[in-house]
Design an enzyme around this catalytic site. Structure first.
Site, PDB file in Angstrom:
ATOM      1  N   CYS A  44      -7.756 -41.520 -11.189  1.00  0.00           N
ATOM      2  CA  CYS A  44      -8.076 -40.115 -10.957  1.00  0.00           C
ATOM      3  C   CYS A  44      -9.084 -39.615 -11.974  1.00  0.00           C
ATOM      4  O   CYS A  44      -8.935 -39.861 -13.174  1.00  0.00           O
ATOM      5  CB  CYS A  44      -6.822 -39.260 -11.088  1.00  0.00           C
ATOM      6  SG  CYS A  44      -5.770 -39.350  -9.656  1.00  0.00           S
ATOM      7  N   HIS A  81       4.199 -45.019  -9.137  1.00  0.00           N
ATOM      8  CA  HIS A  81       3.998 -44.041 -10.219  1.00  0.00           C
ATOM      9  C   HIS A  81       4.724 -42.708 -10.067  1.00  0.00           C
ATOM     10  O   HIS A  81       4.277 -41.697 -10.608  1.00  0.00           O
ATOM     11  CB  HIS A  81       2.486 -43.800 -10.437  1.00  0.00           C
ATOM     12  CG  HIS A  81       1.761 -45.057 -10.800  1.00  0.00           C
ATOM     13  ND1 HIS A  81       0.388 -45.188 -10.761  1.00  0.00           N
ATOM     14  CD2 HIS A  81       2.228 -46.272 -11.174  1.00  0.00           C
ATOM     15  CE1 HIS A  81       0.042 -46.415 -11.106  1.00  0.00           C
ATOM     16  NE2 HIS A  81       1.144 -47.100 -11.365  1.00  0.00           N
ATOM     17  N   PRO A 120      -7.452 -47.670  -8.610  1.00  0.00           N
ATOM     18  CA  PRO A 120      -7.663 -46.219  -8.494  1.00  0.00           C
ATOM     19  C   PRO A 120      -7.441 -45.532  -9.834  1.00  0.00           C
ATOM     20  O   PRO A 120      -6.458 -45.816 -10.525  1.00  0.00           O
ATOM     21  CB  PRO A 120      -6.606 -45.787  -7.470  1.00  0.00           C
ATOM     22  CG  PRO A 120      -5.599 -46.896  -7.433  1.00  0.00           C
ATOM     23  CD  PRO A 120      -6.324 -48.133  -7.792  1.00  0.00           C
ATOM     24  N   HIS A 124      -0.555 -45.269  -1.614  1.00  0.00           N
ATOM     25  CA  HIS A 124      -0.002 -45.109  -2.974  1.00  0.00           C
ATOM     26  C   HIS A 124       1.517 -44.982  -2.898  1.00  0.00           C
ATOM     27  O   HIS A 124       2.054 -43.924  -2.569  1.00  0.00           O
ATOM     28  CB  HIS A 124      -0.606 -43.864  -3.625  1.00  0.00           C
ATOM     29  CG  HIS A 124      -0.439 -43.813  -5.122  1.00  0.00           C
ATOM     30  ND1 HIS A 124       0.410 -44.652  -5.818  1.00  0.00           N
ATOM     31  CD2 HIS A 124      -1.031 -43.021  -6.056  1.00  0.00           C
ATOM     32  CE1 HIS A 124       0.334 -44.369  -7.110  1.00  0.00           C
ATOM     33  NE2 HIS A 124      -0.523 -43.393  -7.285  1.00  0.00           N
ATOM     34  N   GLY A 147      -8.563 -51.365 -15.203  1.00  0.00           N
ATOM     35  CA  GLY A 147      -8.700 -49.917 -15.191  1.00  0.00           C
ATOM     36  C   GLY A 147      -9.516 -49.412 -16.366  1.00  0.00           C
ATOM     37  O   GLY A 147     -10.744 -49.296 -16.304  1.00  0.00           O
ATOM     38  N   GLN A 192      -7.575 -45.033  -2.222  1.00  0.00           N
ATOM     39  CA  GLN A 192      -6.118 -44.904  -2.299  1.00  0.00           C
ATOM     40  C   GLN A 192      -5.695 -43.580  -1.657  1.00  0.00           C
ATOM     41  O   GLN A 192      -6.134 -42.513  -2.077  1.00  0.00           O
ATOM     42  CB  GLN A 192      -5.656 -44.946  -3.758  1.00  0.00           C
ATOM     43  CG  GLN A 192      -4.135 -44.960  -3.883  1.00  0.00           C
ATOM     44  CD  GLN A 192      -3.662 -44.968  -5.332  1.00  0.00           C
ATOM     45  OE1 GLN A 192      -4.098 -44.143  -6.125  1.00  0.00           O
ATOM     46  NE2 GLN A 192      -2.767 -45.875  -5.666  1.00  0.00           N
ATOM     47  N   TYR A 235       5.184 -40.839  -7.379  1.00  0.00           N
ATOM     48  CA  TYR A 235       4.699 -39.911  -6.367  1.00  0.00           C
ATOM     49  C   TYR A 235       5.556 -40.062  -5.102  1.00  0.00           C
ATOM     50  O   TYR A 235       6.536 -40.810  -5.092  1.00  0.00           O
ATOM     51  CB  TYR A 235       3.190 -40.119  -6.154  1.00  0.00           C
ATOM     52  CG  TYR A 235       2.441 -39.870  -7.448  1.00  0.00           C
ATOM     53  CD1 TYR A 235       2.544 -38.634  -8.096  1.00  0.00           C
ATOM     54  CD2 TYR A 235       1.698 -40.869  -8.068  1.00  0.00           C
ATOM     55  CE1 TYR A 235       1.907 -38.401  -9.314  1.00  0.00           C
ATOM     56  CE2 TYR A 235       1.057 -40.643  -9.289  1.00  0.00           C
ATOM     57  CZ  TYR A 235       1.168 -39.401  -9.906  1.00  0.00           C
ATOM     58  OH  TYR A 235       0.558 -39.160 -11.109  1.00  0.00           O
ATOM     59  N   LEU A 276      -3.523 -53.606 -18.667  1.00  0.00           N
ATOM     60  CA  LEU A 276      -4.034 -54.218 -19.895  1.00  0.00           C
ATOM     61  C   LEU A 276      -4.548 -55.646 -19.677  1.00  0.00           C
ATOM     62  O   LEU A 276      -4.227 -56.551 -20.434  1.00  0.00           O
ATOM     63  CB  LEU A 276      -2.980 -54.155 -21.006  1.00  0.00           C
ATOM     64  CG  LEU A 276      -2.764 -52.743 -21.566  1.00  0.00           C
ATOM     65  CD1 LEU A 276      -1.670 -52.734 -22.618  1.00  0.00           C
ATOM     66  CD2 LEU A 276      -4.060 -52.184 -22.167  1.00  0.00           C
ATOM     67  N   ARG A 284       0.318 -49.990  -3.033  1.00  0.00           N
ATOM     68  CA  ARG A 284       0.578 -50.050  -4.478  1.00  0.00           C
ATOM     69  C   ARG A 284       2.027 -49.677  -4.736  1.00  0.00           C
ATOM     70  O   ARG A 284       2.512 -48.661  -4.247  1.00  0.00           O
ATOM     71  CB  ARG A 284      -0.350 -49.126  -5.258  1.00  0.00           C
ATOM     72  CG  ARG A 284      -0.049 -49.163  -6.762  1.00  0.00           C
ATOM     73  CD  ARG A 284      -1.103 -48.538  -7.617  1.00  0.00           C
ATOM     74  NE  ARG A 284      -1.903 -49.569  -8.270  1.00  0.00           N
ATOM     75  CZ  ARG A 284      -2.599 -49.374  -9.399  1.00  0.00           C
ATOM     76  NH1 ARG A 284      -2.619 -48.193  -9.971  1.00  0.00           N
ATOM     77  NH2 ARG A 284      -3.291 -50.352  -9.937  1.00  0.00           N
TER      78      ARG A 284
HETATM   79  C1  LIG Z   1      -7.709 -42.122 -16.091  1.00  0.00           C
HETATM   80  C2  LIG Z   1      -6.701 -42.866 -15.253  1.00  0.00           C
HETATM   81  C3  LIG Z   1      -6.405 -42.411 -13.977  1.00  0.00           C
HETATM   82  C4  LIG Z   1      -5.505 -43.104 -13.170  1.00  0.00           C
HETATM   83  N1  LIG Z   1      -5.311 -42.712 -11.872  1.00  0.00           N
HETATM   84  C5  LIG Z   1      -4.575 -43.486 -11.032  1.00  0.00           C
HETATM   85  C6  LIG Z   1      -4.559 -43.221  -9.640  1.00  0.00           C
HETATM   86  O1  LIG Z   1      -5.258 -42.348  -9.133  1.00  0.00           O
HETATM   87  N2  LIG Z   1      -3.761 -44.000  -8.864  1.00  0.00           N
HETATM   88  C7  LIG Z   1      -3.031 -45.029  -9.387  1.00  0.00           C
HETATM   89  O2  LIG Z   1      -2.323 -45.708  -8.644  1.00  0.00           O
HETATM   90  N3  LIG Z   1      -3.097 -45.333 -10.696  1.00  0.00           N
HETATM   91  C8  LIG Z   1      -3.859 -44.608 -11.514  1.00  0.00           C
HETATM   92  N4  LIG Z   1      -3.999 -44.978 -12.827  1.00  0.00           N
HETATM   93  C9  LIG Z   1      -3.418 -46.249 -13.281  1.00  0.00           C
HETATM   94  C10 LIG Z   1      -4.469 -47.363 -13.180  1.00  0.00           C
HETATM   95  O3  LIG Z   1      -4.826 -47.621 -11.837  1.00  0.00           O
HETATM   96  C11 LIG Z   1      -3.953 -48.662 -13.814  1.00  0.00           C
HETATM   97  O4  LIG Z   1      -2.862 -49.125 -13.059  1.00  0.00           O
HETATM   98  C12 LIG Z   1      -3.535 -48.469 -15.260  1.00  0.00           C
HETATM   99  O5  LIG Z   1      -4.531 -47.770 -15.975  1.00  0.00           O
HETATM  100  C13 LIG Z   1      -3.246 -49.804 -15.959  1.00  0.00           C
HETATM  101  O6  LIG Z   1      -4.377 -50.633 -15.943  1.00  0.00           O
HETATM  102  P1  LIG Z   1      -5.357 -50.771 -17.228  1.00  0.00           P
HETATM  103  O7  LIG Z   1      -4.499 -51.170 -18.380  1.00  0.00           O
HETATM  104  O8  LIG Z   1      -6.336 -51.843 -16.828  1.00  0.00           O
HETATM  105  O9  LIG Z   1      -6.010 -49.444 -17.451  1.00  0.00           O
HETATM  106  C14 LIG Z   1      -4.865 -44.261 -13.660  1.00  0.00           C
HETATM  107  C15 LIG Z   1      -5.134 -44.684 -14.969  1.00  0.00           C
HETATM  108  C16 LIG Z   1      -6.055 -44.017 -15.746  1.00  0.00           C
HETATM  109  C17 LIG Z   1      -6.373 -44.551 -17.125  1.00  0.00           C
END
Ligand SMILES: Cc1cc2nc3c(=O)[nH]c(=O)nc-3n(C[C@H](O)[C@H](O)[C@H](O)COP(=O)(O)O)c2cc1C
Length: 359
Positions: free
Chosen positions: A25, A184, A23, A181, A328, A104, A186, A306, A234
């Site tokens: 946002c 993070h 997910p 969810h 992500g 989510q 919340y 990452l 999550r």
């Molecule tokens: C633009 C953006 C929005 C995100 N929104 C959410 C979200 O809505 N819910 C959530 O659980 N994590 C959210 N995350 C976290 C991502 O789901 C992910 O766990 C995080 O970016 C690490 O993964 P990555 O390194 O592959 O980006 C968001 C991350 C980014 C970059």
């Protein structure tokens, strides 16, 4: 066959590969008017591109179970039928591309009511279009955030009901996977962690009490969400606090409880509930937390954080550290990551007919 492109069945839903979108946002829904919280052209184009790119499962961004459960006024919501109708356009298209549509379900708790990140993401006061956030205790996230209103036991039951209603609407909208969810910083995370939950009633104090709200949400959602469809949770596996926070040991214990309550997969993230902590960010930095749950329980897990390279992702799966990987920001950069990875690994590539000349 590569591990990345092995299908995975959870309950009766088969996800065609292990390249999943977590997910994220978009903060791009209408903040007011009849279409408040409904996905629009931006959301359609955004999710459609990752589906035509071959992603196995797309988990649509944190979607508010109530208006006050949104992180920002621009979040998606799933509390009315206009929103359900708008989501149908996205789920229909994802299914047409062979991508499993997930969503989510979220309540932002004490971190609700903030501005879009590209406008600074600061807390928005009611007079500026925001609202008063809710939490387990009257403890602010940091000096910039307002002190949330402490939920009464009755209000907690009401929020549990909002999650269940949201799950019913997600089903009506055509989603096949729902994720609660709990990460993070919340609302659910606020209850889980002793850092943010100082309650003295049955929702605070002991591990059993702090996990009560989360498990009530899981039970209520599981009752509405059909037996043939998977339900994910999550979690932030650690608050990254030296003491006084939620820990990886808690996560392992809780994973067993979640599984007993009908959760089918733990999506293992970290952080977000305590401000000012140091997080050792680097390639695959959260994978060990997923791997530990995988090693010590029977609950399937997804790793996130990452993960960007084909070889890295393949190794996480073939080492048995996780059942799937979530990419992500890499999928924001490259919507067709799955297709490129398939080519690298010599797998049959799922490409829309319209794009066959590009194979
Ligand atoms: C633009 C953006 C929005 C995100 N929104 C959410 C979200 O809505 N819910 C959530 O659980 N994590 C959210 N995350 C976290 C991502 O789901 C992910 O766990 C995080 O970016 C690490 O993964 P990555 O390194 O592959 O980006 C968001 C991350 C980014 C970059």
């Amino acid at each position: 066959m590569s591990a990345l492109f092995e299908p995975r069945t959870l309950r009766d839903v088969t996800i065609p590969n292990r390249v999943w979108m977590p997910p994220m946002c978009q903060y791009s829904a209408a903040p007011e008017g009849p279409d408040t919280g409904a996905p629009n052209d931006w959301h359609f184009a955004h999710y459609a591109a990752r589906a035509t790119g071959g992603t196995g499962l797309i988990i649509v961004e944190a979607t508010g179970v109530s208006p006050e459960g949104r992180i920002s006024p621009y979040d998606l919501g799933i509390w009315n039928d206009t929103q359900v109708e708008a989501f149908r356009r996205i789920t229909r298209f994802l299914v047409s591309q062979g991508t499993v549509p997930g969503i989510q379900l979220a309540h932002a708790g004490r971190k609700a009511s903030t501005d879009q990140p590209w406008k600074g993401g600061a807390p928005l006061a009611p007079a500026a279009g925001g609202w008063q956030p809710l939490g387990p205790s009257a403890l602010a996230y940091d000096a910039k955030h307002p002190v949330p209103t402490e939920l009464t036991a009755d209000h907690i039951k009401h929020v549990v009901g909002q999650f269940a209603d949201a799950a019913g609407r997600a089903l009506a909208a055509g989603f096949e996977v729902a994720e609660i969810h709990g990460a993070h910083g919340y609302l659910i995370n606020n209850f889980l962690s002793p850092h943010s939950n100082h309650r003295t009633d049955e929702y605070g104090g002991s591990y059993e009490n702090r996990t009560r709200f989360a498990l009530e949400v899981v039970d209520a959602v599981r009752e509405v969400w059909p037996d043939d469809k998977p339900l994910f949770f999550r979690i932030s596996a650690t608050d990254w606090l030296e003491e006084g926070g939620w820990t990886p040991d808690d996560t392992v214990r809780f994973a067993r409880d979640l599984q007993a309550h009908g959760i089918d997969l733990l999506d293992v993230s970290t952080g977000g509930n305590a401000s000012g902590v140091r997080i050792p960010v680097g390639p695959g930095y959260q994978v060990p937390f997923a791997a530990r749950v995988k090693a010590e329980t029977t609950l399937p897990v997804a790793a996130v954080g990452l993960i960007t390279e084909t070889g890295q992702a393949e190794k996480i799966l073939s080492n048995g550290e996780a059942d799937a990987v979530l990419l992500g920001r890499e999928l924001l950069r490259n919507p067709s990551w799955a297709r490129h990875a398939a080519r690298e690994l010599g797998e049959a590539v799922r490409v829309p007919e319209q794009y066959h000349r590009s194979v």
